[in-house]
Design a protein around this motif. Structure first.
Motif, mmCIF file in Angstrom:
data_model
loop_
_atom_site.group_PDB
_atom_site.id
_atom_site.type_symbol
_atom_site.label_atom_id
_atom_site.label_comp_id
_atom_site.label_asym_id
_atom_site.label_seq_id
_atom_site.Cartn_x
_atom_site.Cartn_y
_atom_site.Cartn_z
ATOM 1 N N GLU A 1 0.190 11.588 1.114
ATOM 2 C CA GLU A 1 -0.981 12.451 1.178
ATOM 3 C C GLU A 1 -1.918 12.117 0.025
ATOM 4 O OE1 GLU A 1 -0.021 16.574 1.435
ATOM 5 O OE2 GLU A 1 1.349 16.317 3.135
ATOM 6 N N LEU A 2 -3.172 11.868 0.351
ATOM 7 C CA LEU A 2 -4.166 11.454 -0.636
ATOM 8 C C LEU A 2 -5.092 12.618 -0.966
ATOM 9 C CD1 LEU A 2 -5.046 8.057 1.064
ATOM 10 C CD2 LEU A 2 -3.415 8.446 -0.797
ATOM 11 N N GLU A 3 -5.481 12.695 -2.215
ATOM 12 C CA GLU A 3 -6.341 13.796 -2.661
ATOM 13 C C GLU A 3 -7.788 13.528 -2.231
ATOM 14 O OE1 GLU A 3 -7.747 16.047 -6.786
ATOM 15 O OE2 GLU A 3 -6.181 14.506 -6.824
ATOM 16 N N PRO A 4 -8.426 14.464 -1.542
ATOM 17 C CA PRO A 4 -9.809 14.243 -1.101
ATOM 18 C C PRO A 4 -10.817 14.480 -2.221
ATOM 19 C CG PRO A 4 -9.059 16.397 -0.371
ATOM 20 C CD PRO A 4 -7.879 15.744 -1.049
ATOM 21 N N LEU A 5 -11.840 13.626 -2.273
ATOM 22 C CA LEU A 5 -12.961 13.847 -3.176
ATOM 23 C C LEU A 5 -14.113 14.521 -2.442
ATOM 24 C CD1 LEU A 5 -11.284 11.837 -4.913
ATOM 25 C CD2 LEU A 5 -13.466 10.990 -5.787
ATOM 26 N N THR A 6 -14.219 14.264 -1.135
ATOM 27 C CA THR A 6 -15.188 14.941 -0.279
ATOM 28 C C THR A 6 -14.495 15.259 1.043
ATOM 29 O OG1 THR A 6 -16.086 13.065 0.975
ATOM 30 C CG2 THR A 6 -16.967 13.414 -1.254
ATOM 31 N N GLU A 20 -4.508 1.978 8.690
ATOM 32 C CA GLU A 20 -5.150 1.547 9.936
ATOM 33 C C GLU A 20 -6.550 1.012 9.663
ATOM 34 O OE1 GLU A 20 -5.163 4.685 12.793
ATOM 35 O OE2 GLU A 20 -2.965 4.908 12.783
ATOM 36 N N GLU A 21 -7.283 1.684 8.785
ATOM 37 C CA GLU A 21 -8.621 1.196 8.447
ATOM 38 C C GLU A 21 -8.555 -0.127 7.686
ATOM 39 O OE1 GLU A 21 -12.773 2.362 6.160
ATOM 40 O OE2 GLU A 21 -11.113 3.796 6.155
ATOM 41 N N LEU A 22 -7.544 -0.299 6.849
ATOM 42 C CA LEU A 22 -7.404 -1.557 6.121
ATOM 43 C C LEU A 22 -7.212 -2.727 7.086
ATOM 44 C CD1 LEU A 22 -5.152 -0.531 3.076
ATOM 45 C CD2 LEU A 22 -7.653 -0.638 3.216
ATOM 46 N N ILE A 54 0.843 -1.204 0.000
ATOM 47 C CA ILE A 54 0.000 0.000 0.000
ATOM 48 C C ILE A 54 0.875 1.249 0.000
ATOM 49 C CG2 ILE A 54 -1.812 1.263 1.222
ATOM 50 C CD1 ILE A 54 -2.657 -1.448 -0.001
ATOM 51 N N ARG A 55 1.960 1.203 0.774
ATOM 52 C CA ARG A 55 2.867 2.358 0.812
ATOM 53 C C ARG A 55 3.568 2.569 -0.522
ATOM 54 N NH1 ARG A 55 3.706 0.105 6.182
ATOM 55 N NH2 ARG A 55 2.780 1.541 7.700
ATOM 56 N N GLN A 56 3.810 1.483 -1.251
ATOM 57 C CA GLN A 56 4.401 1.620 -2.580
ATOM 58 C C GLN A 56 3.390 2.181 -3.584
ATOM 59 O OE1 GLN A 56 5.721 -2.344 -3.527
ATOM 60 N NE2 GLN A 56 7.404 -2.318 -2.050
ATOM 61 N N LEU A 57 2.123 1.796 -3.439
ATOM 62 C CA LEU A 57 1.099 2.190 -4.395
ATOM 63 C C LEU A 57 0.637 3.632 -4.214
ATOM 64 C CD1 LEU A 57 -1.226 -0.972 -4.420
ATOM 65 C CD2 LEU A 57 0.086 -0.090 -6.354
ATOM 66 N N LEU A 58 0.485 4.054 -2.948
ATOM 67 C CA LEU A 58 -0.171 5.331 -2.665
ATOM 68 C C LEU A 58 0.792 6.345 -2.076
ATOM 69 C CD1 LEU A 58 -3.477 3.984 -1.059
ATOM 70 C CD2 LEU A 58 -3.159 4.815 -3.389
ATOM 71 N N HIS A 113 -14.976 13.853 3.695
ATOM 72 C CA HIS A 113 -14.847 12.623 4.474
ATOM 73 C C HIS A 113 -13.761 11.689 3.947
ATOM 74 C CE1 HIS A 113 -18.567 13.717 6.513
ATOM 75 N NE2 HIS A 113 -19.129 13.898 5.329
ATOM 76 N N THR A 114 -13.111 12.043 2.849
ATOM 77 C CA THR A 114 -12.097 11.183 2.246
ATOM 78 C C THR A 114 -10.849 11.120 3.123
ATOM 79 O OG1 THR A 114 -12.849 11.894 0.058
ATOM 80 C CG2 THR A 114 -10.752 10.746 0.169
ATOM 81 N N HIS A 115 -10.274 9.916 3.246
ATOM 82 C CA HIS A 115 -8.971 9.790 3.892
ATOM 83 C C HIS A 115 -7.946 10.586 3.095
ATOM 84 C CE1 HIS A 115 -9.491 6.895 7.116
ATOM 85 N NE2 HIS A 115 -10.187 6.099 6.318
ATOM 86 N N THR A 116 -7.160 11.409 3.783
ATOM 87 C CA THR A 116 -6.089 12.136 3.116
ATOM 88 C C THR A 116 -4.714 11.712 3.631
ATOM 89 O OG1 THR A 116 -6.290 13.952 4.724
ATOM 90 C CG2 THR A 116 -7.529 14.156 2.652
ATOM 91 N N ASP A 117 -4.703 10.894 4.680
ATOM 92 C CA ASP A 117 -3.468 10.402 5.281
ATOM 93 C C ASP A 117 -3.345 8.907 4.995
ATOM 94 O OD1 ASP A 117 -1.630 9.234 7.161
ATOM 95 O OD2 ASP A 117 -1.744 11.058 8.349
ATOM 96 N N ARG A 118 -2.309 8.529 4.262
ATOM 97 C CA ARG A 118 -2.135 7.117 3.898
ATOM 98 C C ARG A 118 -2.056 6.206 5.115
ATOM 99 N NH1 ARG A 118 3.288 6.299 1.065
ATOM 100 N NH2 ARG A 118 3.979 6.523 3.228
#
Length: 260
Positions: free
Chosen positions: A170-175, A187-189, A163-167, A177-182
């Motif tokens: 910092e993640l771009e939010p769509l709303t 943790e949710e995964l 996951i760290r290699q893929l993402l 409520h979007t996760h922005t912290d990888r």
């Protein structure tokens, strides 16, 4: 005869041209509507003269279309034909149809079958809710995996380091409520792996909650199914019913895809 050097250079040029063609088609696929040559050049960075010749070729072949003025460009009908043939020939899509139909009937909500493609999920099949209040989706739609229930269900089948290699961090939010912290997403995964399904809490569409589960016919999983429900219709009892229906669908899809 061409010298070995010239042959090698020619082969490289052909590969470069093929890459540019694919990237150009992907640009049009991801940016609907018509676009001027200057706009496409700015976004792709290709030399304007070679870009113009490539666009002319694609227009002649039907992969790109122009407007009435011939100065603006968009995706052509041949792209639809190729996309349709991919769906029509996909074994998972074919094997999943009875289960998707049943899941739609059992829940009365919108159902999606999606596939992980890099860091995105692509919709392969959908069953629309019969309710007047329902999400609008289309086959071929692409969304970031980290903000969809089926995407998170699929990411959860990969180890944390992958996951760290893929993402990016910092993640771009769509709303909002979007996760922005990888790392928060990771943790949710962990939680998703424990409970067996993922939840999208208005992370890509406000007012919509989605529940997704991966189909384990391969490891890591490639495909997942989800149920999308407007929050206005979601009660605790209904949420439990949807979870139960999803687990039943996973078991059915596991059997249906066991030969793949």
């Amino acid at each position: 005869m061409s010298s070995p050097t010239n042959s090698a250079l020619g082969g490289g040029a052909q590969v470069k041209s093929a890459v540019r063609t694919v990237e150009l088609l992907e640009y049009f696929a991801g940016n609907t509507g018509m676009h001027s040559l200057a706009e496409v050049q700015e976004q792709t960075g290709y030399p304007k003269s070679s870009l113009y010749m490539l666009l002319r070729t694609l227009v002649e072949l039907g992969w790109v279309e122009t407007d009435a003025t011939g100065t603006r460009y968009g995706i052509g009908v041949r792209a639809l034909l190729v996309g349709s043939s991919y769906i029509d020939g996909d074994e998972v899509v074919a094997a999943s149809r009875p289960t998707l139909d049943r899941l739609a009937e059992d829940t009365g909500e919108t159902i999606h079958l999606a596939r992980l493609d890099g860091t995105n999920v692509v919709y392969l099949a959908t069953r629309q809710s019969q309710h007047s209040l329902r999400p609008f989706t289309r086959i071929g739609r692409r969304l970031p995996a980290y903000c969809t229930s089926h995407g998170k269900a699929l990411l959860a089948t990969h180890p944390d380091e992958r996951i760290r290699q893929l993402l990016p961090a910092e993640l771009e939010p769509l709303t909002e409520h979007t996760h922005t912290d990888r790392e928060k997403l990771i943790e949710e995964l962990h939680e998703i792996r424990e409970r067996g399904y993922a939840i999208d809490r208005e992370e890509n569409t406000l007012g919509l909650r989605c529940f997704g589960i991966a189909i384990p016919y391969r490891t890591p999983a490639r495909d997942a199914v989800s149920v999308s429900v407007p929050i206005a219709r979601l009660t605790p009892g209904r949420e439990q019913m949807i979870r139960d229906a999803l687990f039943d669908a996973r078991d059915r899809l596991t059997l249906a895809t066991r030969h793949l």
